[in-house]
Design a protein around this motif. Sequence first.
Motif, short mmCIF file in Angstrom:
data_model
loop_
_atom_site.label_atom_id
_atom_site.label_comp_id
_atom_site.label_asym_id
_atom_site.label_seq_id
_atom_site.Cartn_x
_atom_site.Cartn_y
_atom_site.Cartn_z
N CYS A 317 94.76 49.59 52.67
CA CYS A 317 95.72 48.49 52.84
C CYS A 317 97.15 49.01 52.66
O CYS A 317 98.11 48.27 52.78
CB CYS A 317 95.42 47.34 51.89
SG CYS A 317 95.82 47.67 50.17
N THR A 319 98.74 50.10 49.99
CA THR A 319 99.46 49.84 48.73
C THR A 319 99.70 51.13 47.95
O THR A 319 98.82 51.96 47.81
CB THR A 319 98.64 48.86 47.87
OG1 THR A 319 98.40 47.68 48.62
CG2 THR A 319 99.36 48.49 46.59
N CYS A 328 92.36 50.71 44.32
CA CYS A 328 93.47 49.85 44.72
C CYS A 328 93.25 48.47 44.09
O CYS A 328 92.17 47.90 44.25
CB CYS A 328 93.51 49.75 46.24
SG CYS A 328 94.63 48.50 46.85
N CYS A 331 92.79 45.71 47.23
CA CYS A 331 91.62 45.60 48.11
C CYS A 331 90.38 46.27 47.55
O CYS A 331 89.29 46.10 48.09
CB CYS A 331 91.95 46.16 49.49
SG CYS A 331 92.03 47.96 49.52
ZN LIG Z 1 94.17 48.69 49.10
#
Ligand SMILES: [Zn+2]
Length: 361
Positions: A317, A319, A328, A331
């Motif tokens: 994603c 981040t 993460c 996600c």
């Molecule tokens: Zn992520």
Amino acid sequence: MMNLKMRMKTYRPNFKLAEEKAIEFIGYLDKKELPIKLMKFKKVFNNLEIKTYSWYSKKMGLSIEKVCEDLGSEDGCCVYNDLNGKYRIYYNDTIENEGRKRWTLAHELGHYALKHHEMYGQNIMQRNSISNENYEAFEKEANCFARNLIAPPHVIFHFEEKDPSIIEHICKVSSEAAQNIFRFLYKGVREYGIGYSKDYAEKLGFKDFIHQVNNRYFCKNCRVHYTIEKPSYCSCCGNKALTKTIYKFGDEFEMKYPAVVVVDFNGRAKSCPCCQNEELDYEGNYCNVCSTYLVNECADVYDDNPFGDQGILVESCGTKLSGNARYCHKCGNPSRFMNAGHLKAWNYTPIEIDELDEIPF
Ligand SMILES: [Zn+2]
Ligand SMILES: [Zn+2]
Ligand SMILES: [Zn+2]
Ligand SMILES: [Zn+2]
């Protein structure tokens, strides 16, 4: 040292001054956090001493009951010596309620901060030594100071969870005091339209602290506390069930898992986690010595595919993550640093040498 002029006038409590003094006192403390460390004020002012009833009882050879009688209070008092301008606060340390002791200390600090003794020409503030009306006025002022010092409204107003128990735990006051503080705060807001801006709280130095209180989570799986904004997954073990928890100073030490890579605001390692090169290029995300990727961020992952050998790609994603994130928090994908082996899995335990001996070859 009777000040007769003051004696004739009826004193009216100056709550604004009490509030301002409390803010001034908070300003003297290095760390802007709650609970306020009341004992630190001994070091701030060189004309102030803080002693316990136990100390007094030992020094004078008196029982605690006799000390209470002597000092005219079961909780505490503040004594002013007009010969050398020094103050001494005594508080009853034998009382078991921590919150009550803290309140007493803050209240007596209020008499000191507001110079009640000097104003009224008294060495000790006791009910029978000054007029009842004036005594009550000074008491109210000292209580107002105590409330603003222990539970500064400019700070506690910004706690996202609006509940007296949060105030009780974070400010370390008795539950009774917490309820009063809570009621008082929101009465002021609702009925008198008093507002507390976040800017002002930040100006007082409480930005980080408020952020900690509002974004503190605990993972039951790996038992780590951390501060992270709105996480969906634990960044340490990838667990989905996180609980909001109350920030307590010192919590961060519970993050006891090894291998934390120090990263900057962009998630980029400050030294290479692979070859330890410290002289990294100012730009670029790869180590200029060993080409290791330097940014901890959400990584792609191949999920198990029940219909074939090839895993299903679950894309990153994007981040940027902290230096100790294995997963993460948005996600749940693993992090780059975990995939690269810079961070060991949260439950990883190195094999001891003698355990290796026992492995039959
Ligand atoms: Zn992520
Ligand atoms: Zn008092
Ligand atoms: Zn976890
Ligand atoms: Zn390197």
